[in-house]
Write a protein that holds these residues in place. Structure first.
Motif, PDB file in Angstrom:
ATOM      1  N   LEU A 104      94.826  21.848   3.714  1.00  0.00           N
ATOM      2  CA  LEU A 104      96.105  21.568   3.700  1.00  0.00           C
ATOM      3  C   LEU A 104      96.878  21.035   4.564  1.00  0.00           C
ATOM      4  N   GLU A 105      96.326  21.033   5.581  1.00  0.00           N
ATOM      5  CA  GLU A 105      96.820  20.209   7.143  1.00  0.00           C
ATOM      6  C   GLU A 105      96.794  18.907   7.286  1.00  0.00           C
ATOM      7  N   ARG A 106      95.251  18.971   6.574  1.00  0.00           N
ATOM      8  CA  ARG A 106      94.557  17.601   6.120  1.00  0.00           C
ATOM      9  C   ARG A 106      95.515  16.625   4.641  1.00  0.00           C
ATOM     10  N   GLY A 107      95.946  17.647   4.291  1.00  0.00           N
ATOM     11  CA  GLY A 107      97.249  17.247   3.117  1.00  0.00           C
ATOM     12  C   GLY A 107      99.085  17.027   2.913  1.00  0.00           C
ATOM     13  N   ARG A 108      98.813  17.794   4.942  1.00  0.00           N
ATOM     14  CA  ARG A 108      99.880  16.952   4.995  1.00  0.00           C
ATOM     15  C   ARG A 108     100.252  16.349   5.886  1.00  0.00           C
ATOM     16  N   GLU A 109      99.161  15.986   6.421  1.00  0.00           N
ATOM     17  CA  GLU A 109      99.309  14.571   7.637  1.00  0.00           C
ATOM     18  C   GLU A 109      99.410  13.510   6.666  1.00  0.00           C
ATOM     19  N   LEU A 110      98.400  13.477   5.424  1.00  0.00           N
ATOM     20  CA  LEU A 110      98.061  12.505   4.908  1.00  0.00           C
ATOM     21  C   LEU A 110      99.274  11.675   4.145  1.00  0.00           C
ATOM     22  N   VAL A 111     100.156  12.890   3.791  1.00  0.00           N
ATOM     23  CA  VAL A 111     101.819  12.433   2.583  1.00  0.00           C
ATOM     24  C   VAL A 111     103.196  12.643   3.804  1.00  0.00           C
ATOM     25  N   THR A 112     102.730  13.139   5.451  1.00  0.00           N
ATOM     26  CA  THR A 112     103.716  12.695   6.558  1.00  0.00           C
ATOM     27  C   THR A 112     103.524  11.068   6.948  1.00  0.00           C
ATOM     28  N   HIS A 113     101.912  11.231   7.292  1.00  0.00           N
ATOM     29  CA  HIS A 113     101.747  10.136   8.612  1.00  0.00           C
ATOM     30  C   HIS A 113     100.874   8.534   8.065  1.00  0.00           C
ATOM     31  N   GLY A 114     100.108   9.536   6.410  1.00  0.00           N
ATOM     32  CA  GLY A 114      98.959   8.684   6.226  1.00  0.00           C
ATOM     33  C   GLY A 114      97.573   8.437   7.013  1.00  0.00           C
ATOM     34  N   ASP A 115      96.803   7.775   6.572  1.00  0.00           N
ATOM     35  CA  ASP A 115      96.022   8.095   7.510  1.00  0.00           C
ATOM     36  C   ASP A 115      95.167   5.725   8.068  1.00  0.00           C
ATOM     37  N   ALA A 116      96.070   5.620   8.849  1.00  0.00           N
ATOM     38  CA  ALA A 116      95.798   4.644   9.377  1.00  0.00           C
ATOM     39  C   ALA A 116      94.469   3.823   9.439  1.00  0.00           C
ATOM     40  N   ALA A 117      92.871   4.317  10.087  1.00  0.00           N
ATOM     41  CA  ALA A 117      92.185   3.975   9.328  1.00  0.00           C
ATOM     42  C   ALA A 117      91.377   3.802   8.226  1.00  0.00           C
ATOM     43  N   LEU A 118      91.803   4.834   6.792  1.00  0.00           N
ATOM     44  CA  LEU A 118      91.629   4.484   5.326  1.00  0.00           C
ATOM     45  C   LEU A 118      92.789   3.125   5.294  1.00  0.00           C
ATOM     46  N   ARG A 119      93.620   2.709   5.917  1.00  0.00           N
ATOM     47  CA  ARG A 119      94.975   2.284   5.030  1.00  0.00           C
ATOM     48  C   ARG A 119      95.714   2.479   4.061  1.00  0.00           C
ATOM     49  N   VAL A 120      95.904   3.784   4.148  1.00  0.00           N
ATOM     50  CA  VAL A 120      96.433   4.822   3.397  1.00  0.00           C
ATOM     51  C   VAL A 120      97.562   4.715   4.152  1.00  0.00           C
ATOM     52  N   PRO A 121      98.881   4.585   3.447  1.00  0.00           N
ATOM     53  CA  PRO A 121     100.174   4.740   3.695  1.00  0.00           C
ATOM     54  C   PRO A 121     100.433   6.172   4.072  1.00  0.00           C
ATOM     55  N   ALA A 122     101.410   6.828   4.151  1.00  0.00           N
ATOM     56  CA  ALA A 122     102.277   8.057   4.355  1.00  0.00           C
ATOM     57  C   ALA A 122     102.957   8.082   3.122  1.00  0.00           C
ATOM     58  N   CYS A 123     103.260   9.424   2.203  1.00  0.00           N
ATOM     59  CA  CYS A 123     103.554   9.028   0.804  1.00  0.00           C
ATOM     60  C   CYS A 123     104.568   8.815   0.968  1.00  0.00           C
ATOM     61  N   VAL A 124     105.628   9.372   2.315  1.00  0.00           N
ATOM     62  CA  VAL A 124     107.158   9.556   2.457  1.00  0.00           C
ATOM     63  C   VAL A 124     107.713   8.232   2.727  1.00  0.00           C
ATOM     64  N   ALA A 125     106.646   6.925   2.830  1.00  0.00           N
ATOM     65  CA  ALA A 125     106.540   5.625   3.357  1.00  0.00           C
ATOM     66  C   ALA A 125     107.325   4.972   1.996  1.00  0.00           C
ATOM     67  N   CYS A 126     106.997   5.552   0.669  1.00  0.00           N
ATOM     68  CA  CYS A 126     107.620   4.964  -0.337  1.00  0.00           C
ATOM     69  C   CYS A 126     108.807   5.904  -0.783  1.00  0.00           C
ATOM     70  N   HIS A 127     108.294   7.044  -1.104  1.00  0.00           N
ATOM     71  CA  HIS A 127     108.587   8.358  -1.965  1.00  0.00           C
ATOM     72  C   HIS A 127     109.920   9.020  -0.782  1.00  0.00           C
ATOM     73  N   GLY A 128     109.703   8.867   0.030  1.00  0.00           N
ATOM     74  CA  GLY A 128     110.959   9.283   0.430  1.00  0.00           C
ATOM     75  C   GLY A 128     111.419  10.353   2.039  1.00  0.00           C
ATOM     76  N   GLU A 129     111.803  10.650   3.038  1.00  0.00           N
ATOM     77  CA  GLU A 129     111.200  12.365   3.296  1.00  0.00           C
ATOM     78  C   GLU A 129     111.182  12.924   3.043  1.00  0.00           C
ATOM     79  N   ARG A 130     112.489  12.879   1.941  1.00  0.00           N
ATOM     80  CA  ARG A 130     111.973  14.672   1.085  1.00  0.00           C
ATOM     81  C   ARG A 130     111.303  14.634   0.029  1.00  0.00           C
TER      82      ARG A 130
END
Length: 218
Positions: A104-130
């Motif tokens: 679950l923590e990995r999910g939170r990290e991907l949603v809120t911060h993304g993963d630069a090594a995978l070139r995956v942006p955070a979900c919040v970058a498009c879908h909003g902080e909320r």
């Protein structure tokens, strides 16, 4: 015989049999399959219109939806999208995820911060902080069943869900492992909606990827 009023609300009432609120856990509802359908009330009208068009054009694959929207005009699809965008119904109660805390923590990290090594942006970058989306066409991610989110990632990965090019979500889905998809969907489905889950008036920062479905995103 009582006449049924010919209103848009009456014509669209059958949509709620799939897209209404998800039954509460433990309710014993026979409509357990609702976990595969999204709640559409309050989603941005631009997003809903895009999806109706995608079903009509074959970019999304679901026979019942395709059958229903194929004969409809673009103007009527706009009416449908506007109607559901204006609906702000009580949030459904979703089952909490049962993944281990580390996943679950990995999910939170991907949603809120993304993963630069995978070139995956955070979900919040498009879908909003909320994570409530933004006008005119970015959907919110909270209040969606976990199985539905998983299914959409799978559809993007195998090409049965597509959008106007460049298809940013297909790109992101292809960069994520299946465990990462499971972690994201579990964390999102476990987060409650904010008290006011209306979409933000606009995307507040430049998009990390070009998205053909979002005006200005490409």
């Amino acid at each position: 015989m009582r006449r049924v009023p010919d209103t848009l609300a009456q014509r669209l009432a059958p949509c709620l049999s799939c897209h209404g609120n998800t039954p509460a856990p433990g309710s014993g509802s026979p409509r357990d399959e609702r976990r595969y359908f999204p709640r559409i009330a309050g989603k941005p009208a631009g997003y809903l219109y895009n999806q109706l068009q995608n079903f009509r054009a074959g970019r999304r694959q679901y026979p019942l939806m395709t059958w229903m929207v194929t004969p409809l005009s673009s103007a009527y699809l706009h009416e449908i999208a506007d109607y559901f965008a204006a609906e702000h119904l009580p949030a459904p109660v979703l089952d909490r995820a049962t993944l281990p805390a580390a996943e679950l923590e990995r999910g939170r990290e991907l949603v809120t911060h993304g993963d630069a090594a995978l070139r995956v942006p955070a979900c919040v970058a498009c879908h909003g902080e909320r994570l409530s989306g933004a006008l005119p066409a970015v959907p919110g991610l909270l209040g969606l069943p976990r199985d539905y989110i998983n299914a959409q990632f799978g559809a993007w990965r195998n090409g049965t869900r597509r959008a106007h090019a460049p298809d940013c979500m297909a790109t992101i889905a292809g960069r994520l492992s299946l465990p990462d998809v499971a972690a994201i969907s579990a964390w999102l489905a476990s987060e409650p909606l904010p008290p006011d889950a209306r979409p933000a008036p606009t995307v507040t920062r430049p998009l990390p990827l070009a998205c053909g479905s979002i005006p200005g995103g490409a």
